[in-house]
Design an enzyme around this catalytic site. Structure first.
Site, PDB file in Angstrom:
ATOM      1  CE  LYS A 197      -1.778   2.998   2.292  1.00  0.00           C
ATOM      2  NZ  LYS A 197      -1.725   4.569   2.091  1.00  0.00           N
ATOM      3  N   GLY A 249       6.537   4.115   8.704  1.00  0.00           N
ATOM      4  CA  GLY A 249       5.960   5.469   9.026  1.00  0.00           C
ATOM      5  C   GLY A 249       5.938   5.793  10.287  1.00  0.00           C
ATOM      6  CD  GLU A 271      12.595  -0.875  10.201  1.00  0.00           C
ATOM      7  OE1 GLU A 271      13.119  -0.224  10.993  1.00  0.00           O
ATOM      8  OE2 GLU A 271      13.339  -2.166   9.968  1.00  0.00           O
ATOM      9  CB  CYS A 305      13.144   7.655  10.262  1.00  0.00           C
ATOM     10  SG  CYS A 305      13.841   6.645   9.110  1.00  0.00           S
ATOM     11  CD  GLU A 403      10.017  11.680  13.243  1.00  0.00           C
ATOM     12  OE1 GLU A 403       8.692  11.039  13.287  1.00  0.00           O
ATOM     13  OE2 GLU A 403      10.744  10.863  12.512  1.00  0.00           O
TER      14      GLU A 403
HETATM   15  P1  NAD Z   1       2.380   7.980   8.296  1.00  0.00           P
HETATM   16  O1  NAD Z   1       2.730   6.903   9.615  1.00  0.00           O
HETATM   17  O2  NAD Z   1       1.309   8.858   8.276  1.00  0.00           O
HETATM   18  O3  NAD Z   1       1.863   7.064   7.167  1.00  0.00           O
HETATM   19  C1  NAD Z   1       2.831   6.146   6.617  1.00  0.00           C
HETATM   20  C2  NAD Z   1       1.705   5.185   5.756  1.00  0.00           C
HETATM   21  O4  NAD Z   1       0.813   4.565   6.809  1.00  0.00           O
HETATM   22  C3  NAD Z   1       1.015   5.883   4.632  1.00  0.00           C
HETATM   23  O5  NAD Z   1       1.048   4.923   3.617  1.00  0.00           O
HETATM   24  C4  NAD Z   1      -0.383   5.995   5.215  1.00  0.00           C
HETATM   25  O6  NAD Z   1      -1.385   6.121   4.033  1.00  0.00           O
HETATM   26  C5  NAD Z   1      -0.637   4.863   6.064  1.00  0.00           C
HETATM   27  N1  NAD Z   1      -1.568   5.031   7.096  1.00  0.00           N
HETATM   28  C6  NAD Z   1      -1.961   5.956   7.540  1.00  0.00           C
HETATM   29  N2  NAD Z   1      -2.733   5.598   8.760  1.00  0.00           N
HETATM   30  C7  NAD Z   1      -2.889   4.386   8.593  1.00  0.00           C
HETATM   31  C8  NAD Z   1      -3.803   3.484   9.296  1.00  0.00           C
HETATM   32  N3  NAD Z   1      -4.791   3.644  10.461  1.00  0.00           N
HETATM   33  N4  NAD Z   1      -3.819   1.973   9.059  1.00  0.00           N
HETATM   34  C9  NAD Z   1      -3.027   1.633   8.015  1.00  0.00           C
HETATM   35  N5  NAD Z   1      -2.179   2.467   7.384  1.00  0.00           N
HETATM   36  C10 NAD Z   1      -2.098   3.679   7.860  1.00  0.00           C
HETATM   37  O7  NAD Z   1       3.847   8.322   8.085  1.00  0.00           O
HETATM   38  P2  NAD Z   1       4.199   9.506   7.060  1.00  0.00           P
HETATM   39  O8  NAD Z   1       3.857  10.859   7.583  1.00  0.00           O
HETATM   40  O9  NAD Z   1       3.782   9.160   5.813  1.00  0.00           O
HETATM   41  O10 NAD Z   1       5.931   9.566   7.252  1.00  0.00           O
HETATM   42  C11 NAD Z   1       6.552  10.065   8.227  1.00  0.00           C
HETATM   43  C12 NAD Z   1       6.996   9.094   9.289  1.00  0.00           C
HETATM   44  O11 NAD Z   1       7.561   7.908   8.942  1.00  0.00           O
HETATM   45  C13 NAD Z   1       7.951   9.794  10.257  1.00  0.00           C
HETATM   46  O12 NAD Z   1       7.311   9.555  11.644  1.00  0.00           O
HETATM   47  C14 NAD Z   1       9.136   8.863   9.798  1.00  0.00           C
HETATM   48  O13 NAD Z   1      10.030   9.054  11.039  1.00  0.00           O
HETATM   49  C15 NAD Z   1       8.660   7.643   9.742  1.00  0.00           C
HETATM   50  N6  NAD Z   1       9.749   6.850   8.875  1.00  0.00           N
HETATM   51  C16 NAD Z   1      10.452   5.851   9.413  1.00  0.00           C
HETATM   52  C17 NAD Z   1      11.508   5.026   8.532  1.00  0.00           C
HETATM   53  C18 NAD Z   1      11.833   4.016   9.288  1.00  0.00           C
HETATM   54  O14 NAD Z   1      12.569   3.212   8.441  1.00  0.00           O
HETATM   55  N7  NAD Z   1      12.074   3.818  10.579  1.00  0.00           N
HETATM   56  C19 NAD Z   1      11.606   5.597   7.279  1.00  0.00           C
HETATM   57  C20 NAD Z   1      10.867   6.445   6.739  1.00  0.00           C
HETATM   58  C21 NAD Z   1       9.939   7.318   7.435  1.00  0.00           C
END
Ligand code: NAD
Length: 498
Positions: A197, A249, A271, A305, A403
């Site tokens: 997704k 995320g 992650e 991240c 963050e």
């Molecule tokens: P987010 O958590 O808002 O969204 C990530 C994904 O999850 C998107 O595809 C979104 O559509 C989906 N999503 C949202 N709500 C959901 C739900 N209830 N159920 C299932 N899926 C859902 O994150 P973002 O704003 O897209 O990205 C930024 C975040 O990601 C930051 O916190 C960053 O640190 C983290 N991140 C972590 C890593 C890692 O490897 N640790 C890498 C990149 C980004």
């Protein structure tokens, strides 16, 4: 079928209030059971460019019905895919990597348009990472061979790795190509099938990669869904036929997903977010520390991240470090991500810019001193933020604890090494920390005491084979390299009388 559907969908005219981009790519369907398809209910999402707020195209707004079809297709494809020899699965990925090579520049430019990553410093590198990751996992496919354990003179154990079945994967918008490749390649070479997704803000570049993958993979092995997290994402997370959910995320969404998965004992790879500490000791090479920490401004506009966003500087080097970091921030060109000299592109959306700016304001109110940035750059369109340095912070300020996910660094002084280590560990997160010291033995001693899944010693560089993942609220599990092969398989122990 595939061609007719695809051509059919790109003919659909846009119904949107935002202006159309000069780089408009039309409607891009999602991939279910080997076919390029619209959402079951015919709804679409506009994909806007953060560089100028024009519409680049539309993707289907997938929902539960689409996820159901995708998971069913993946489950149907699993037995045949699992039976292929790992080496043969690896060969397919080698061929995909070859086919991606001539498309790298086109896809990198699409990524810069949709999520604002600077073409020179990020998008091209990310696309190169996809090709390299596909080749890497092609090479290690099958390396998770079993081991035999003699239990006693009469009984033997053969412990082997078994694919999980249908894996669900969810990625964010900041590095969608790299993060998707890190799920697609290890999950598939290990014999699983996948429903991926994509993030609603940046789905186009990954769909372009998926289009090439699909030319080589059997139907249903890779399915790619577009849509919102609360719709398609939730449907995928809660689907009973998904054996493992691999999520990258935010910690907030990860917690929600973990709760849902927990009810079904679904396996998880999480992650999540980070608030990386950069511990700059009294004997640090300051220019090296500045260029490492400076990547928070220049790399993904701080939307990454792993960024060293929380700098802990020994009092004896504090002034020098702040001065040089401020000068570094001031030198970086902020602007159109497709321009070759741009280092800092826009952040992903107006809402995200507001959020980052509100943190800078909060920092001011909390007593931090803004020594660089802090103002919105004078650019006509797009969601730009100047690289911002907050000095004289304390570790209890919200800017030091939460963050921010933008080009903002806060600096905190400390007096003794012990105090620096305690401050580094005083956080909810634990993804990657950093230590700068000319004494490598000392840096390693300090690194071992940091509660983080990774520590960079005098570097922010990472490696394709180094395991990746977080302590504490930064995640559960590890991937990258051989750890990714473990993440997408389970151990089965077969015991027999020897
Ligand atoms: P987010 O958590 O808002 O969204 C990530 C994904 O999850 C998107 O595809 C979104 O559509 C989906 N999503 C949202 N709500 C959901 C739900 N209830 N159920 C299932 N899926 C859902 O994150 P973002 O704003 O897209 O990205 C930024 C975040 O990601 C930051 O916190 C960053 O640190 C983290 N991140 C972590 C890593 C890692 O490897 N640790 C890498 C990149 C980004």
């Amino acid at each position: 079928m595939y061609k007719r559907q695809f051509l059919g969908t790109i003919m659909i005219t846009q119904q949107t209030t935002a202006p159309q981009s000069e780089h408009h790519v039309g409607d891009t369907p999602m991939l279910i059971a080997g076919e390029w398809t619209e959402a079951a209910d015919g709804r679409w999402i506009d994909v806007e460019s953060p560089r100028d707020r024009t519409v680049l195209g539309r993707v289907p707004r997938g929902g539960a019905e689409d996820v159901e079809r995708a998971v069913t297709a993946a489950a149907r494809a699993f037995p045949g895919w699992r039976e292929l020899r790992p080496r043969d699965r690896g060969d397919l990925f080698r061929r995909i990597a070859d086919a991606l090579e001539p498309e790298q520049e086109r896809i990198a430019r699409l990524l810069s348009l949709e999520n604002g990553n600077a073409i020179r410093t990020q998008s091209r590198g990310e696309m190169q990472f996809v090709v390299d990751a596909f080749r890497y996992f092609a090479g290690v496919a099958g390396e998770t061979k079993g081991e035999s354990i003699p239990l006693n003179s009469l009984v033997l154990d053969y412990s082997r790795r078994e694919p999980l079945g249908v894996v669900g994967a969810i990625v964010p918008w900041n590095a969608p190509l790299m993060l998707s490749a890190l799920k697609i390649a290890p999950a598939l070479v290990s014999g699983n099938t996948l429903v991926l997704k994509l993030a609603e803000d940046a789905p186009l570049a990954v769909l372009a990669v998926a289009r090439i993958c699909q030319e080589y993979l059997p139907e249903g092995v890779l399915n790619v869904i577009t849509g919102y997290g609360t719709e398609a994402g939730e449907a995928l997370t809660s689907h009973p036929a998904v054996a493992k959910l691999s999520f990258t995320g935010s910690t907030a969404v990860g917690r929600r997903i973990a709760e849902v998965c927990g009810r079904e004992m679904k396996r998880q790879l999480m992650e999540l977010g980070g608030k990386g500490a950069a511990l700059v000791l009294d004997d640090a090479d300051i220019p090296s520390a500045v260029s490492g920490i400076g990547t928070t401004f220049s790399f993904y506009s701080g939307q990454i991240c792993t960024a060293p966003t929380r700098v802990l500087a020994h009092r004896s080097v504090y002034d020098r470090l702040v001065e040089q970091l401020a000068a570094y921030a001031g030198r970086l060109k902020v602007g159109d991500p497709r321009e070759p000299d741009t280092v800092v592109g826009p952040v992903i959306s107006a809402a995200h810019r507001d959020r980052v700016e509100s943190y800078v304001e909060l920092g001011r109110k909390e007593g931090a001193v803004v020594v660089a940035g802090g103002e919105r750059p004078p650019l006509a369109t797009g969601f730009y933020i100047a690289p911002t340095l907050l000095a004289d912070c304390t570790n209890d300020m919200r800017v030091a604890r939460e963050e921010i996910f933008g080009p903002v660094v806060c600096v905190i002084p400390f007096e003794e090494e012990e105090e620096g280590i305690a401050l580094a560990n005083d956080t909810d997160y634990g993804l990657i920390d950093y230590v700068w010291s000319r004494d490598v033995a000392r840096a390693f001693r300090v690194a071992r005491r940091l509660r983080a899944g990774g520590v960079g010693v005098n570097t922010v560089g990472r490696n394709m084979e180094a395991p990746f993942g977080g302590f504490k609220k930064s995640g559960v599990g590890r991937d990258v390299g051989s750890y990714a092969l473990h993440a997408y398989s389970e151990v089965q122990s077969i015991v027999w009388p020897g």
